[in-house]
Design a protein around this motif. Structure first.
Motif, PDB file in Angstrom:
ATOM      1  N   ASN A  17      -0.891   7.910   8.525  1.00  0.00           N
ATOM      2  CA  ASN A  17      -1.662   6.681   8.745  1.00  0.00           C
ATOM      3  C   ASN A  17      -3.103   6.768   8.236  1.00  0.00           C
ATOM      4  N   LYS A  19      -5.884   7.285   4.648  1.00  0.00           N
ATOM      5  CA  LYS A  19      -6.007   7.043   3.215  1.00  0.00           C
ATOM      6  C   LYS A  19      -5.969   8.383   2.508  1.00  0.00           C
ATOM      7  N   ASN A  35      -3.122   3.911   0.854  1.00  0.00           N
ATOM      8  CA  ASN A  35      -4.066   3.433   1.862  1.00  0.00           C
ATOM      9  C   ASN A  35      -3.576   3.587   3.299  1.00  0.00           C
ATOM     10  N   ASN A  36      -2.278   3.606   3.485  1.00  0.00           N
ATOM     11  CA  ASN A  36      -1.704   3.760   4.820  1.00  0.00           C
ATOM     12  C   ASN A  36      -0.523   4.712   4.706  1.00  0.00           C
ATOM     13  N   SER A  38       2.473   7.236   4.911  1.00  0.00           N
ATOM     14  CA  SER A  38       3.638   7.512   5.735  1.00  0.00           C
ATOM     15  C   SER A  38       4.628   8.298   4.885  1.00  0.00           C
ATOM     16  N   ASP A  50       3.117   4.275   0.746  1.00  0.00           N
ATOM     17  CA  ASP A  50       2.079   3.456   1.359  1.00  0.00           C
ATOM     18  C   ASP A  50       2.767   2.333   2.117  1.00  0.00           C
ATOM     19  N   LYS A  51       2.459   2.205   3.398  1.00  0.00           N
ATOM     20  CA  LYS A  51       3.061   1.136   4.200  1.00  0.00           C
ATOM     21  C   LYS A  51       2.640  -0.248   3.730  1.00  0.00           C
ATOM     22  N   ASN A  52       1.507  -0.330   3.010  1.00  0.00           N
ATOM     23  CA  ASN A  52       0.962  -1.631   2.626  1.00  0.00           C
ATOM     24  C   ASN A  52       1.219  -2.010   1.179  1.00  0.00           C
ATOM     25  N   SER A  53       1.687  -1.106   0.368  1.00  0.00           N
ATOM     26  CA  SER A  53       1.917  -1.427  -1.044  1.00  0.00           C
ATOM     27  C   SER A  53       3.240  -0.815  -1.490  1.00  0.00           C
ATOM     28  N   LYS A  54       3.492  -0.841  -2.765  1.00  0.00           N
ATOM     29  CA  LYS A  54       4.722  -0.278  -3.303  1.00  0.00           C
ATOM     30  C   LYS A  54       4.523   1.118  -3.888  1.00  0.00           C
TER      31      LYS A  54
END
Length: 87
Positions: A17, A19, A35-36, A38, A50-54
């Protein structure tokens, strides 16, 4: 799950979790930000994403012959003369 996989999982749990920057150096070079952070670890395959992107990278644990962990970074040395660094 073997001891090697469990050790990697313990190291990665310390940075979950957060960066991070992933650098790949070898026959292919790459650099990208997560950025996130995992990960999943299944059947000897480590997937960092990244949980927020690909953005993601997958690593076959059977290809890792050395791991260097310091407070600043985690380095995976692979059989194909590649170094993957997580900072």
């Amino acid at each position: 799950m073997n001891i090697f996989s469990k050790n990697i999982e313990n190291l990665l749990n310390n940075i979950k979790n957060t960066k991070i920057i992933i650098k790949q150096l070898g026959f292919i070079e790459s650099y990208f930000k997560i950025n996130n952070f995992s990960y999943t670890l299944e059947y000897g395959i480590l997937k960092i994403y990244d949980k927020n992107s690909k953005n993601f990278i997958t690593i076959n644990l059977n290809q890792i012959y050395n791991i260097i962990y310091t407070q600043e970074k985690l380095e995976f040395y692979l059989d194909n003369d590649t170094i993957i660094t997580i900072e």
